[in-house]
Every structure is written in structure tokens, then in C-alpha cells.
Design a protein around this motif. Structure first.
Motif, PDB file in Angstrom:
ATOM      1  N   ALA A  52       0.690  -1.068   0.239  1.00 26.10           N
ATOM      2  CA  ALA A  52       0.004   0.182  -0.471  1.00 26.10           C
ATOM      3  C   ALA A  52       1.336   0.890  -0.272  1.00 26.10           C
ATOM      4  O   ALA A  52       1.852   1.415   0.564  1.00 26.10           O
ATOM      5  CB  ALA A  52      -0.910   0.087   0.917  1.00 26.10           C
ATOM      6  N   TYR A  53       0.288   2.316  -0.466  1.00 23.26           N
ATOM      7  CA  TYR A  53       1.154   3.448  -0.528  1.00 23.26           C
ATOM      8  C   TYR A  53       0.670   4.463   0.209  1.00 23.26           C
ATOM      9  O   TYR A  53      -0.935   4.592   0.550  1.00 23.26           O
ATOM     10  CB  TYR A  53       0.690   4.132  -2.219  1.00 23.26           C
ATOM     11  CG  TYR A  53       1.788   3.486  -2.692  1.00 23.26           C
ATOM     12  CD1 TYR A  53       2.939   3.487  -3.269  1.00 23.26           C
ATOM     13  CD2 TYR A  53       0.739   2.123  -3.728  1.00 23.26           C
ATOM     14  CE1 TYR A  53       4.083   2.766  -4.324  1.00 23.26           C
ATOM     15  CE2 TYR A  53       2.121   1.559  -4.401  1.00 23.26           C
ATOM     16  CZ  TYR A  53       3.310   1.586  -5.088  1.00 23.26           C
ATOM     17  OH  TYR A  53       4.797   1.350  -5.046  1.00 23.26           O
ATOM     18  N   VAL A  54       0.523   5.712   1.713  1.00 27.38           N
ATOM     19  CA  VAL A  54       0.109   6.097   2.509  1.00 27.38           C
ATOM     20  C   VAL A  54       0.870   7.675   2.207  1.00 27.38           C
ATOM     21  O   VAL A  54       1.705   7.894   1.785  1.00 27.38           O
ATOM     22  CB  VAL A  54       0.454   5.994   3.918  1.00 27.38           C
ATOM     23  CG1 VAL A  54       0.058   6.682   4.558  1.00 27.38           C
ATOM     24  CG2 VAL A  54       0.016   4.029   3.356  1.00 27.38           C
ATOM     25  N   SER A  55      -0.015   8.912   1.808  1.00 27.28           N
ATOM     26  CA  SER A  55      -0.034   9.695   1.275  1.00 27.28           C
ATOM     27  C   SER A  55       0.121  10.561   2.280  1.00 27.28           C
ATOM     28  O   SER A  55      -0.797  10.168   3.062  1.00 27.28           O
ATOM     29  CB  SER A  55      -0.448  10.089  -0.048  1.00 27.28           C
ATOM     30  OG  SER A  55      -1.112  10.184  -0.403  1.00 27.28           O
ATOM     31  N   ILE A  56       1.258  10.992   2.791  1.00 28.05           N
ATOM     32  CA  ILE A  56       1.399  11.668   3.866  1.00 28.05           C
ATOM     33  C   ILE A  56       1.835  13.838   3.338  1.00 28.05           C
ATOM     34  O   ILE A  56       1.525  14.823   4.535  1.00 28.05           O
ATOM     35  CB  ILE A  56       3.071  11.339   4.721  1.00 28.05           C
ATOM     36  CG1 ILE A  56       4.289  12.143   3.945  1.00 28.05           C
ATOM     37  CG2 ILE A  56       3.146  10.085   5.274  1.00 28.05           C
ATOM     38  CD1 ILE A  56       5.710  12.313   5.019  1.00 28.05           C
ATOM     39  N   GLN A  57       1.627  13.417   1.759  1.00 29.76           N
ATOM     40  CA  GLN A  57       1.908  15.097   2.101  1.00 29.76           C
ATOM     41  C   GLN A  57       1.687  15.587   0.210  1.00 29.76           C
ATOM     42  O   GLN A  57       1.792  14.594  -0.620  1.00 29.76           O
ATOM     43  CB  GLN A  57       3.316  15.609   2.130  1.00 29.76           C
ATOM     44  CG  GLN A  57       3.863  16.946   1.719  1.00 29.76           C
ATOM     45  CD  GLN A  57       5.786  16.439   1.711  1.00 29.76           C
ATOM     46  OE1 GLN A  57       6.103  15.901   0.632  1.00 29.76           O
ATOM     47  NE2 GLN A  57       6.119  17.671   1.808  1.00 29.76           N
ATOM     48  N   ASN A  58       1.142  16.401   0.541  1.00 32.55           N
ATOM     49  CA  ASN A  58       0.922  16.973  -1.126  1.00 32.55           C
ATOM     50  C   ASN A  58       1.084  18.103  -1.476  1.00 32.55           C
ATOM     51  O   ASN A  58       1.519  19.146  -0.914  1.00 32.55           O
ATOM     52  CB  ASN A  58      -1.145  16.635  -1.121  1.00 32.55           C
ATOM     53  CG  ASN A  58      -1.015  16.803  -2.062  1.00 32.55           C
ATOM     54  OD1 ASN A  58      -0.484  16.548  -4.030  1.00 32.55           O
ATOM     55  ND2 ASN A  58      -2.518  17.517  -3.385  1.00 32.55           N
ATOM     56  N   GLY A  59       2.196  18.739  -3.024  1.00 32.37           N
ATOM     57  CA  GLY A  59       2.671  19.572  -3.518  1.00 32.37           C
ATOM     58  C   GLY A  59       3.883  19.948  -3.412  1.00 32.37           C
ATOM     59  O   GLY A  59       4.740  18.815  -3.108  1.00 32.37           O
TER      60      GLY A  59
END
Ligand SMILES: Cc1cc2nc3c(=O)[nH]c(=O)nc-3n(C[C@H](O)[C@H](O)[C@H](O)COP(=O)(O)OP(=O)(O)OC[C@H]3O[C@@H](n4cnc5c(N)ncnc54)[C@H](O)[C@@H]3O)c2cc1C
Ligand code: SF4
Lengths: 216, 440
Positions: free
Chosen positions: B144-151
Motif C-alpha cells: 500500500a501507498y500512504v500519502s503524507i503530503q501533497n504539493g
């Protein structure tokens, strides 16, 4: 997430035929001296990066821009009038003077509008230990030199004898010995930045004391 | 009701796609593999690469043709430049920013598609926080991939991401830890923490959120508490914000995997300046030395661009030197191509295609040599391996070591997929191993 801010144009101040200062409302924008913003017109997707020219204590926001007739945005910004609105994002960037730098000899080296972040430095910090070498084509391209202390600024002109030195910035810097603890800041076109970087590294200046912001 | 979702681009987009799937499925849609069978057709687009953009146009033109004969709805989201947005608006029925994902049911309802979810009161604020709250519909049962930050706020001059994804926004730490804890409970074995600049995580929140090292420490603690075996990776960090504390935390917890992805982009200081990378080779080297000291068995991956605007032979040779010196196990090498929106798009792309291609091959060849030498160090060792799938070669299965090096071994046991096994490494190649399964 995009977080554009609208700023209103206060004035457009021409310094030469092609270089101007765009003054806008500050709109509480907080920044560190040396940072840049991206600027665009309302209802237009094209944004460009500009170093902040005004100081952190000024209640307005300024950028110093060269109008590039064949370019897209710089000539459009030149045509703005007081009351017009622009889109701004930022601030961004790491071309910063740290507390530690402030106590060291500082050398600011710029070509053209690359002088902009240095204007912000001297307006924002109480510094006198700097030399500013500004490379332009002609002697009349003195972008508000009255804001710097006269003894600190050297204008190098490549196409006439109107400056303090009739030579390119690189030629001027070749014979210059820098203090061992000096911090060097380079801003403007990459050709100048590359040449000075080579010059300094050949003189064994560690690269972490050479800071650079490339415009093009 | 059926839907088809095509995702293009990087792992960030894949992770966003998992959330989009989740929202669409909660509206009662069922995923189909054949686009011809779908009522709702969507693309997670990527403006960062021209090829990906070309694929979007090819797809939407085809779908718009189908509209003559059947009723379908098309949408586009993802990592889109403002200029592409303008043209997509004319081609797709719906376009939404990923931060507006919680509003998708409302948007669809307004478009005339009723659903269970769209009967509920919509959130009236669209924030990245709420999009992160959507539980993704993971496409794998063990990875699984877990986003922790965008941009991204870095503005590397070759990159359009700051213009497509906007400013760096960190997801609340507790949400990340909760998501990882849930994944661990569900027996996930490989979890990748994702962000454009994972190690500047928390900078935008000043002191109100954890910093990256602290976040990793808490993830490590989840590992200790769970007593389960799993590996956590992070990508991509930026060398500018890579402090030693991050490596120290990785070295203290077994679940934090021995694999570091540290994009160098170029081995030449002046090219790095022109790329606005904000580090010099000397600083990069210091981090590599720290990795070698603190994580002696870690594999090192990187990203490299060859043929950047103005790159001369000597500067390119510095990149070759860097590959030899830092001894990468893997490098994602790209030939420079100007990205619309990025600052360097406005600069002359003065390195010919032939020169770029020959530099690409030269860099790949050096990488192959170095990676082979590095991989040979694992010969005859027993490696822990997470099994991914049946290999194309009959009678073989394929997995990855903790250092993310692919490995094949003979087996016909499908039940191994998604589990850890020990494999004796019998052959080392540049980018993979072959081995024999050890007795359990
Ligand atoms: C981090 C950063 C900070 C910048 N800060 C400034 C600033 O403070 N002031 C400023 O005038 N510009 C600055 N620039 C350049 C600016 O972003 C635009 O590129 C410039 O204004 C030209 O935009 P344009 O749309 O008119 O022309 P474009 O169509 O974008 O470009 C046309 C060409 O103009 C040339 N060019 C770009 N900038 C300059 C310049 N300053 N002088 C001479 N030639 C140039 C380039 O070769 C470029 O290919 C900065 C760029 C970067 C990356
Ligand atoms: S390459 Fe640079 S600008 Fe692009 S996402 Fe990474 S750090 Fe940000």
C-alpha cells in the motif's frame, strides 16, 4: 493546493526603457529577504517567478522586472496601471541570508535584474559589510543605486565606460581576493553564475559558501 | 453501474487514484477492466510528462466518439497544469482537483447521476485534509501507498509539479499513523510513505505537527507494538532537507526498510544550481556517507536527468563519476525534456536528442556495472523476500528484497504471494537476483 492571492498594482516605476519596478499592495504577505514569488495576470494561467525587491519592513510589495519584448509576461506586466490586479503565489526559495551570514563579509554579485534580491537584503537587514558587484551593459543602468551605500557598490559595464569598471563582472572578479570567511551570493543569468562559480572553486572557496539564484 | 479508471504518472497519482476508486465505489459503482463496459470513465492525468498527456487526449477523443452511441460520463483529475486544465474542460464532462474529491458525489449528482452517497449532505469546505480522510481502495492486499503530503515548494527549474499540485501541504500526523496502523492490522507487508518531498513533511505546519523523523519514529513504534513483520519505505526525499536524524531513526527500527531513495539529478554543482536543487555535491556526499555508516546494508536508489539545458561533456562526466562514487543499486535515468510550466521550459533545450540518448546509454552502462558489483555482495546470502507475483517464466515466482531488488526463485506455490520467505541468492545481475527458496 493552489493558494493565489490577489494584489493591486500601486505603481509602475520605470528605471530605464526596459527595466521597471512593479509596486503592489502587500496584502500581509510574509517573506524572508531573498525569496521569490510567482506572478500572473488575473484569468490567465501563465505565472513567472520574480525575486522580491522591496524590504520586509515596507508596507508594499515590489518586483524589479526586465521587459522582454519577445517574452510573454514581462511586457504585459509593464503595461499594467494602478488599480489593476495581479495573481501572486509564494513566497518560495532558499536564497537567504542566515543569522550566521550576517556577521561575515558578504559579496553580492548580480547581472541585470539579478540585483533585486540584494536590494531586498539591504532594505531588510542592517548590513554594511557587503560589496555589491552589478553587471550591466551601459552606465545609465543604475537601478536605484541610491538605496545602497555608495562605497559598497561597483558597477561593471560591458558596452560603455559609464560604470566604475568597463569590463564584465567575471573579469572584475578574476583579480579580486575574497576574505577566507566570505559568503558569496550570485544572482542573474547562468552564464555569469557558472563563470564566477568556477573562478571561486578554482580559488578553493568551498561550494557551501557560494549561494546562487538562476533567472535564466 | 460500472466505472473504468485509468491512472497515469507517478505513485502519488496512483495513491490518489485509490482514493478516487473508493469514493466511486461507495456510490455503488463497480470497477471494470474493459473500458467499453463502463458507464463512468475517468483518468488520473499527469501533466508532468508529455507522453502521459498524449495518452489523455487519445483516450478522451475515443470516449467522446463513443458518446454518439451510448450514454457515458467522463471525468479527469490528477496532476494537471493550468494550461491543460483549460483544454480538458472542453473535452471532459467533469474536472475536479484532488482536494475536491469529497465533493465528487455531489458533482456527479449535479450532473444527473443519483447515488447513495450523493443523498448525504456534502461537505461545504474542500480541503486537502478531508480528501485524505477518504479511505483508499487499495489495489493490492499486501502493498500500500500512504500519502503524507501533497504539493511542492521547491521549484526545481525542470519540474512542473509545483505548478500542477500547488503548495506543500502536510497531512495530519495522527491520520497517517492511524492509516498505517490499520494497514498493519490488515496484514499489509509493504507500506510506502509518499510525498513530493517526504522529508520536508510538517514544515508547512510549523510546530503544530511532527517533523518527518518523528513521524518515522512513531511508525517504527507501531512496528514494535504490533510484533508483525512488515517494511516501510519512503519516497521521495529531497537532499536539501535530509537530516541525519531521519537516517538514525531508520537504523533503529526493523520495520523501517533498508532502502534509501535519494535523488541526485546531476553530479555537477553548476547544473544543480541551474536546476535550483539547493544542495551541492559535497553536501549530497555527506548524506551518502551517513547512509553508509548508519545503514551499511541499505540499497541506494536515485533519480538522474541527463542532457539538461546547457549540460556540457565535463558536467555530464561528473554525473558518471557520481554514479561510480555513490554506488547506486538503481537509478531512474531520464533524458531531459522540457516540461510545460517549469522554468526551464522557457530556456533553450540545446542538447540534441542524439547527445541525450548517448548520455542516457553511457549512464545506464555505468549504472549496470556498479549495480552488478553491489549486488554481487549479496551472493550466497540468505535474503528475506516479499513475494509479489508469479513470474512470467513458468515455474518461478518473483519478489523483492528489503532493499527493493527484484528476485526470482523456482516455486509453484501460489500461496506464497504476499508473504515473506527466505531466499538463498545464487545469481546476481545488475538489477535483479535469482535464488532458491530456503526451507521454511
Ligand atoms: C527563481 C527566479 C527568479 C526570477 N526573478 C526575476 C526578477 O526578479 N526579475 C526579472 O526580470 N526576471 C526574473 N526571473 C525571470 C522571470 O521569471 C521571467 O522568466 C522573465 O520575466 C521573462 O518572462 P517572459 O514571460 O516575459 O518571457 P519568457 O517567454 O518566459 O522568456 C523569454 C526569454 O527571456 C530571457 N530572460 C528571462 N529572464 C530574463 C531577465 N531577467 N533578463 C534578461 N533576459 C531574461 C530568457 O532567455 C527566456 O528564455 C526569475 C526567474 C527565476 C527562475
Ligand atoms: S523535482 Fe523538485 S520541484 Fe519537482 S516535486 Fe521534486 S522537489 Fe518538487
Amino acid at each position: 493546493m493552489h493558494s493565489y492571492q490577489k494584489h493591486t498594482v500601486i505603481s509602475v516605476r520605470n528605471l530605464t526603457d526596459t527595466v521597471y519596478v512593479l509596486r503592489m499592495t502587500r496584502e500581509e504577505l510574509e517573506f524572508s529577504p531573498g525569496q521569490f514569488i510567482t506572478v500572473g495576470l488575473l484569468n490567465n494561467v501563465h505565472m513567472r517567478e520574480y525575486s522580491i525587491y522591496s524590504g520586509v519592513k515596507d508596507d508594499y510589495l515590489e518586483i524589479l522586472v526586465k521587459d522582454i519584448p519577445q517574452g510573454y509576461l514581462s511586457s504585459k506586466l509593464h503595461q499594467l496601471s494602478p488599480g489593476d490586479e495581479v495573481r501572486i503565489e509564494g513566497p518560495f526559495g532558499y536564497f537567504l541570508l542566515s543569522e550566521e551570514h550576517l556577521s561575515k563579509p558578504l559579496h553580492f554579485i548580480a547581472t541585470g535584474t539579478g540585483i533585486s534580491p540584494f536590494h531586498c537584503f539591504v532594505r531588510s537587514h542592517d548590513i554594511d559589510t557587503y560589496t555589491l558587484v552589478h553587471g550591466v551593459s551601459y552606465g545609465h543602468e543604475q537601478y536605484e543605486y541610491e538605496d545602497y551605500s555608495r562605497k559598497n557598490i561597483i558597477q561593471c559595464t560591458s558596452r560603455d565606460t559609464g560604470g566604475n569598471q568597463h569590463m564584465r563582472v567575471t573579469a572584475y572578479m578574476k583579480n579580486k581576493e575574497l576574505e577566507h570567511n566570505a559568503e558569496v551570493f550570485l544572482c542573474g543569468n547562468s552564464a555569469m553564475i557558472y563563470d564566477i562559480f568556477d573562478l571561486l572553486t578554482a580559488k578553493e572557496k568551498p561550494s557551501e559558501h557560494i549561494h546562487a539564484e538562476v533567472y535564466f | 453501474m460500472t466505472y473504468f479508471l485509468l491512472h497515469l504518472g507517478c505513485q502519488m497519482n496512483q495513491s490518489d487514484a485509490e482514493r478516487v476508486r473508493s469514493v466511486i465505489e461507495s456510490m455503488g459503482y463497480r470497477s471494470v477492466d474493459r473500458e467499453e463496459e463502463a458507464d463512468l470513465l475517468g483518468i488520473m492525468a499527469c501533466s508532468v510528462r508529455q507522453k502521459a498527456i498524449d495518452r489523455v487526449y487519445a483516450r478522451i477523443h475515443k470516449w467522446n466518439q463513443w458518446k454518439k452511441n451510448k450514454s457515458i460520463i467522463t471525468f479527469v483529475s490528477g496532476c494537471i497544469l493550468p494550461a491543460d486544465k483549460t483544454s480538458f474542460l472542453k473535452l471532459f464532462d467533469l474536472l475536479f482537483g484532488i482536494e475536491d474529491l469529497p465533493q465528487l458525489p455531489t458533482i456527479l449528482r449535479q450532473y444527473g447521476v443519483p447515488s447513495q452517497l450523493s443523498q448525504t449532505t456534502p461537505n461545504d469546505t474542500s480541503s486537502t485534509d478531508s480528501y485524505w480522510n477518504i479511505e483508499p481502495s487499495y489495489t493490492s492486499s499486501f502493498e500500500a501507498y500512504v500519502s503524507i503530503q501533497n504539493g511542492c515548494d521547491k521549484f526545481c527549474t525542470f519540474c512542473a509539479v509545483p505548478y500542477t499540485r500547488g503548495r506543500e501541504v502536510s497531512r495530519p500526523s495522527q491520520e497517517i499513523l492511524d492509516e498505517i496502523e490499520t494497514l498493519v492490522e490488515k496484514e499489509y507487508k509493504s507500506i510506502t510513505v509518499l510525498g513530493q518531498n517526504v522529508n520536508s513533511y510538517g514544515f508547512d505546519k510549523r510546530s503544530s505537527e511532527m517533523k518527518f523523523a518523528e513521524l518515522l519514529h512513531n511508525i517504527g513504534e507501531i512496528g514494535v507494538r504490533s510484533k508483525k513483520e512488515f517494511w516501510v519505505y519512503f519516497t521521495s526525499p529531497h537532499p536539501h532537507d535530509m537530516y541525519k536524524d531521519v537516517l538514525e531513526v531508520v537504523s533503529s527500527y526493523p520495520v523501517l526498510a533498508n532502502n534509501i531513495h535519494l535523488p541526485i539529478q546531476s553530479g555537477d554543482d553548476k547544473i544543480l544550481i541551474k536546476m535550483n536543487r539547493n544542495y551541492r555535491i559535497a553536501a549530497y556526499e555527506k548524506i551518502v556517507n551517513d547512509i553508509r555508516t548508519l545503514l551499511p546494508s541499505a540499497t541506494l536508489f536515485t533519480d538522474i536527468i541527463v542532457g539538461f539545458t546547457g549540460e556540457n561533456e565535463a558536467q555530464f562526466n561528473n554525473t558518471l563519476k557520481a554514479i561510480r562514487k555513490y554506488r547506486y543499486n538503481m537509478a531512474y535515468i531520464a533524458q531531459y525534456s522540457p516540461r510545460p510550466g517549469a522554468a526551464s521550459y522557457r530556456w533553450e533545450d540545446d542538447i540534441t536528442t542524439e547527445v541525450k540518448s548517448s548520455r542516457f546509454h553511457a549512464a545506464t552502462n555505468v549504472l549496470k556495472e556498479v549495480a552488478l558489483e553491489e549486488n554481487k555482495k549479496f551472493l550466497n546470502e540468505i535474503q528475506r523476500v516479499l513475494v509479489y507475483k508469479k513470474a512470467r517464466r513458468d515455474g518461478f515466482y518473483e519478489g523483492k528484497t528489503e532493499g527493493r531488488v527484484p528476485i526470482q526463485f523456482p516455486s509453484d506455490n501460489e500461496a506464497l504471494i504476499g508473504t515473506f520467505v527466505d531466499v538463498h541468492v545464487t545469481e546476481a545481475r545488475s538489477f535483479s537476483f535469482a535464488g532458491e527458496l530456503c526451507a521454511p
